[in-house]
Motif scaffolding. Structure first.
Motif, PDB file in Angstrom:
ATOM      1  N   ASP A 188     -22.874  -5.143 -67.448  1.00 59.05           N
ATOM      2  CA  ASP A 188     -22.844  -6.195 -66.267  1.00 59.05           C
ATOM      3  C   ASP A 188     -23.886  -7.017 -66.006  1.00 59.05           C
ATOM      4  O   ASP A 188     -24.049  -7.925 -65.396  1.00 59.05           O
ATOM      5  CB  ASP A 188     -22.605  -5.309 -64.891  1.00 59.05           C
ATOM      6  CG  ASP A 188     -21.140  -4.617 -64.922  1.00 59.05           C
ATOM      7  OD1 ASP A 188     -20.274  -5.004 -65.963  1.00 59.05           O
ATOM      8  OD2 ASP A 188     -21.042  -3.463 -64.199  1.00 59.05           O
ATOM      9  N   THR A 189     -25.284  -6.396 -66.439  1.00 61.66           N
ATOM     10  CA  THR A 189     -26.427  -7.304 -66.298  1.00 61.66           C
ATOM     11  C   THR A 189     -26.722  -8.574 -67.267  1.00 61.66           C
ATOM     12  O   THR A 189     -27.405  -9.234 -67.119  1.00 61.66           O
ATOM     13  CB  THR A 189     -27.702  -6.244 -66.622  1.00 61.66           C
ATOM     14  OG1 THR A 189     -27.283  -5.018 -65.875  1.00 61.66           O
ATOM     15  CG2 THR A 189     -28.855  -6.866 -65.878  1.00 61.66           C
ATOM     16  N   LEU A 190     -25.884  -8.155 -68.278  1.00 61.46           N
ATOM     17  CA  LEU A 190     -26.270  -9.344 -69.372  1.00 61.46           C
ATOM     18  C   LEU A 190     -25.585 -10.685 -69.205  1.00 61.46           C
ATOM     19  O   LEU A 190     -24.594 -10.914 -68.253  1.00 61.46           O
ATOM     20  CB  LEU A 190     -25.191  -8.944 -70.701  1.00 61.46           C
ATOM     21  CG  LEU A 190     -25.850  -7.727 -71.267  1.00 61.46           C
ATOM     22  CD1 LEU A 190     -24.839  -7.239 -72.631  1.00 61.46           C
ATOM     23  CD2 LEU A 190     -27.129  -7.704 -71.927  1.00 61.46           C
ATOM     24  N   LYS A 209     -33.472 -15.392 -73.710  1.00 60.06           N
ATOM     25  CA  LYS A 209     -34.589 -15.976 -72.916  1.00 60.06           C
ATOM     26  C   LYS A 209     -34.103 -15.674 -71.268  1.00 60.06           C
ATOM     27  O   LYS A 209     -34.837 -15.901 -70.405  1.00 60.06           O
ATOM     28  CB  LYS A 209     -34.920 -17.267 -73.032  1.00 60.06           C
ATOM     29  CG  LYS A 209     -35.345 -17.891 -74.511  1.00 60.06           C
ATOM     30  CD  LYS A 209     -36.779 -17.526 -74.648  1.00 60.06           C
ATOM     31  CE  LYS A 209     -37.449 -17.940 -75.810  1.00 60.06           C
ATOM     32  NZ  LYS A 209     -36.737 -17.657 -77.173  1.00 60.06           N
ATOM     33  N   ASN A 210     -32.705 -15.242 -71.232  1.00 59.96           N
ATOM     34  CA  ASN A 210     -32.481 -15.187 -69.943  1.00 59.96           C
ATOM     35  C   ASN A 210     -33.208 -13.947 -69.227  1.00 59.96           C
ATOM     36  O   ASN A 210     -33.492 -12.889 -69.813  1.00 59.96           O
ATOM     37  CB  ASN A 210     -30.867 -14.729 -69.786  1.00 59.96           C
ATOM     38  CG  ASN A 210     -30.439 -14.371 -68.517  1.00 59.96           C
ATOM     39  OD1 ASN A 210     -30.703 -13.275 -67.838  1.00 59.96           O
ATOM     40  ND2 ASN A 210     -29.398 -15.171 -67.932  1.00 59.96           N
ATOM     41  N   ALA A 215     -35.519  -8.450 -69.324  1.00 61.83           N
ATOM     42  CA  ALA A 215     -36.041  -7.103 -68.671  1.00 61.83           C
ATOM     43  C   ALA A 215     -35.239  -6.065 -69.576  1.00 61.83           C
ATOM     44  O   ALA A 215     -35.904  -4.902 -69.768  1.00 61.83           O
ATOM     45  CB  ALA A 215     -35.779  -7.136 -67.083  1.00 61.83           C
ATOM     46  N   LEU A 216     -33.694  -6.238 -69.701  1.00 60.98           N
ATOM     47  CA  LEU A 216     -33.246  -5.203 -70.397  1.00 60.98           C
ATOM     48  C   LEU A 216     -33.767  -4.923 -71.731  1.00 60.98           C
ATOM     49  O   LEU A 216     -33.708  -3.599 -72.113  1.00 60.98           O
ATOM     50  CB  LEU A 216     -31.609  -5.574 -70.614  1.00 60.98           C
ATOM     51  CG  LEU A 216     -30.543  -5.032 -69.721  1.00 60.98           C
ATOM     52  CD1 LEU A 216     -29.510  -5.447 -70.175  1.00 60.98           C
ATOM     53  CD2 LEU A 216     -31.052  -3.685 -69.387  1.00 60.98           C
ATOM     54  N   ALA A 217     -34.242  -5.861 -72.730  1.00 63.60           N
ATOM     55  CA  ALA A 217     -34.854  -5.830 -73.975  1.00 63.60           C
ATOM     56  C   ALA A 217     -35.827  -4.682 -73.872  1.00 63.60           C
ATOM     57  O   ALA A 217     -36.028  -4.050 -74.771  1.00 63.60           O
ATOM     58  CB  ALA A 217     -35.051  -7.090 -74.615  1.00 63.60           C
ATOM     59  N   GLU A 218     -36.735  -4.703 -72.728  1.00 66.90           N
ATOM     60  CA  GLU A 218     -37.591  -3.648 -72.776  1.00 66.90           C
ATOM     61  C   GLU A 218     -37.444  -2.455 -73.000  1.00 66.90           C
ATOM     62  O   GLU A 218     -38.202  -1.628 -73.625  1.00 66.90           O
ATOM     63  CB  GLU A 218     -38.727  -4.204 -71.623  1.00 66.90           C
ATOM     64  CG  GLU A 218     -39.347  -5.472 -71.954  1.00 66.90           C
ATOM     65  CD  GLU A 218     -40.197  -5.912 -70.431  1.00 66.90           C
ATOM     66  OE1 GLU A 218     -40.540  -4.940 -69.708  1.00 66.90           O
ATOM     67  OE2 GLU A 218     -40.401  -7.070 -70.642  1.00 66.90           O
TER      68      GLU A 218
END
Ligand code: ATP
Ligand code: MG
Length: 413
Positions: A188-190, A209-210, A215-218
């Motif tokens: 849902d965040t994507l 770059k979104n 933030a999720l990638a971290e």
């Protein structure tokens, strides 16, 4: 007034000496490392980039300048990067059976329809290098050393090397599953683009770059924790080689690179203090690219370095003040006969290889001296009609103000 297209730039004579200095360092270093220059067309069949760069990448999905060719109706694109074109040229020119490794470099304009901002333009100049034919991390280390050497020679002490390994087709499936599982639990965040590419190419999500995706990638699983034995030992050898070559680095699991063709080693040189567009150089290994474009199984390693971002990093350290060559002598001529004499002398000096200028406007002495000063001439020679008559004139050293009489007919400097 017709203005330039947004995201393009004019580089004026005040700035070209800096550009030329940077390009000279790039050429000299690349050739010192055994790379030869290649020049490829500005536009290619769109298909080359779709296959070469990858149809799920931002570059192909959102940024390419694509249009129908006038008569043939086929789709062509301005090159968004250099690697795919170099690989095409390699295959098309029958170079794949030459003795390996093959080493190419280029300095070329690339075109991407991005949001223009500092360090991000729609036409940008990239220095790129490609090495083909070696699986060994020794070739990765050599490519990185070349990039490092260019940056060091330009004086960029504010740039740091980040390295990572993103695995090969052996270790990718397990890692891919871990990624898909992670992202599915945060679906849902994507952003919308990432939702659609999650199944097709989950690795791309790490590079989005979104801000939410970023933030999720971290918290995402790390490639280095999922490497096969081969990738793992290659990565160790690369690190040992970098240490032996005295090249500082940090291992950074967030480096995945935005183009599909990367495998194994990936790296970026990141500058401090130049804002959001801080990656001055990015590169990595692309072992499947040559075969996917119709050539043999030929491994490759390369990088791209954007000149505008280098300039931002140089400016940050006050290294951007590179001046062009200045005239050795400026001849101020007063009157028509003097001007002809001036032209005669100037041309003689130029034929001797000297940088000489003569007034061609016919203005007052004051205006001419102002011009000579602005150009930074080392000497001036002032000729009026009476000097032509006498065959003698005063040569002035612009720095010391000293003057000496010279004979016009045999004058040289
Ligand atoms: P970014 O993540 O900053 O968009 P990228 O991964 O798309 O970079 P590459 O395709 O690896 O960039 O290109 C290599 C180098 O070219 C970059 O490190 C950067 O220095 C430069 N570059 C890329 N895109 C641009 C651009 N739009 N304007 C200026 N320089 C660019
Ligand atoms: Mg980009």
């Amino acid at each position: 007034m017709i203005q330039k297209i947004k995201g393009t730039m004019d580089i004026l004579p005040e700035e070209t000496p800096l550009w030329r200095h940077i390009e000279k360092v790039m050429r000299e270093e690349a050739e010192k490392y055994g790379y030869g220059e290649i020049r490829t067309p500005t536009f290619e069949n769109t298909e080359l980039f779709v296959r070469g760069v990858g149809d799920t990448t931002d570059v192909v999905q959102k940024e390419m300048y694509t249009f129908a060719d006038r008569d043939e109706g086929r789709s062509i694109s301005l090159r968004p990067e250099g690697t795919a074109s170099v690989v095409r040229a390699l295959i098309e020119n029958g170079k794949c059976s030459d003795p390996m490794p093959l080493k190419y470099y280029y300095i070329m304009s690339c075109f991407r329809h991005e949001k223009p901002q500092a360090g991000r333009s729609r036409e940008f100049v990239q220095f790129g290098t490609e090495m083909f034919g070696s699986h060994s991390p020794a070739s990765d280390a050599t490519a990185i050393a070349l990039a490092n050497s260019v940056l060091k020679r330009l004086g960029l002490t504010n740039v740091k090397l980040h390295v990572n390994s993103i695995g090969c087709k052996e270790c990718r499936p397990a890692y891919r599953s871990a990624l898909v599982e992670y992202y599915n639990s945060h679906i849902d965040t994507l952003c919308d683009t990432c939702k659609t590419r999650l199944d097709k190419n989950p690795l791309r999500l790490l590079d989005c770059k979104n801000p939410d995706c970023h933030a999720l990638a971290e918290g995402a699983p790390k490639t280095v924790d999922h490497l096969c034995e081969g990738c793992s030992s290659n990565f160790e050898m690369l690190k040992s080689a970098l240490t032996a070559m005295n090249i500082d680095y940090v291992v950074d699991s967030s480096i995945v690179r935005g183009l599909d063709y990367y495998t194994g080693t990936v790296f970026e040189f990141i500058a401090e203090g130049i804002g959001a567009q801080s990656t001055v150089c990015g590169g990595g290994r692309y072992d499947g690219l040559v075969s996917s474009l119709g050539g043999p199984e030929l491994p490759g390693i390369g990088f791209g370095m954007g000149i505008t971002r280098l300039i931002l990093a140089m400016r940050e350290l006050g290294l951007d003040n590179i001046e062009g060559e200045k005239p050795l002598i400026y001849i101020a001529a007063l009157g028509e006969r003097a001007m002809i004499k001036g032209l005669e002398i100037t041309e003689r000096l130029r034929r001797e290889g000297k940088f000489a200028e003569c007034d061609v406007v016919g203005r007052s002495l004051k205006a001419q001296m102002k011009y000579a000063n602005k150009k930074g001439a080392k000497y001036t020679l002032i000729i009026g009609d009476s000097e032509v008559e006498a065959g003698k004139a005063q040569l002035r050293d612009m720095e010391s103000g000293e003057q000496s009489e010279v004979s016009l007919d045999i004058f040289t400097i």
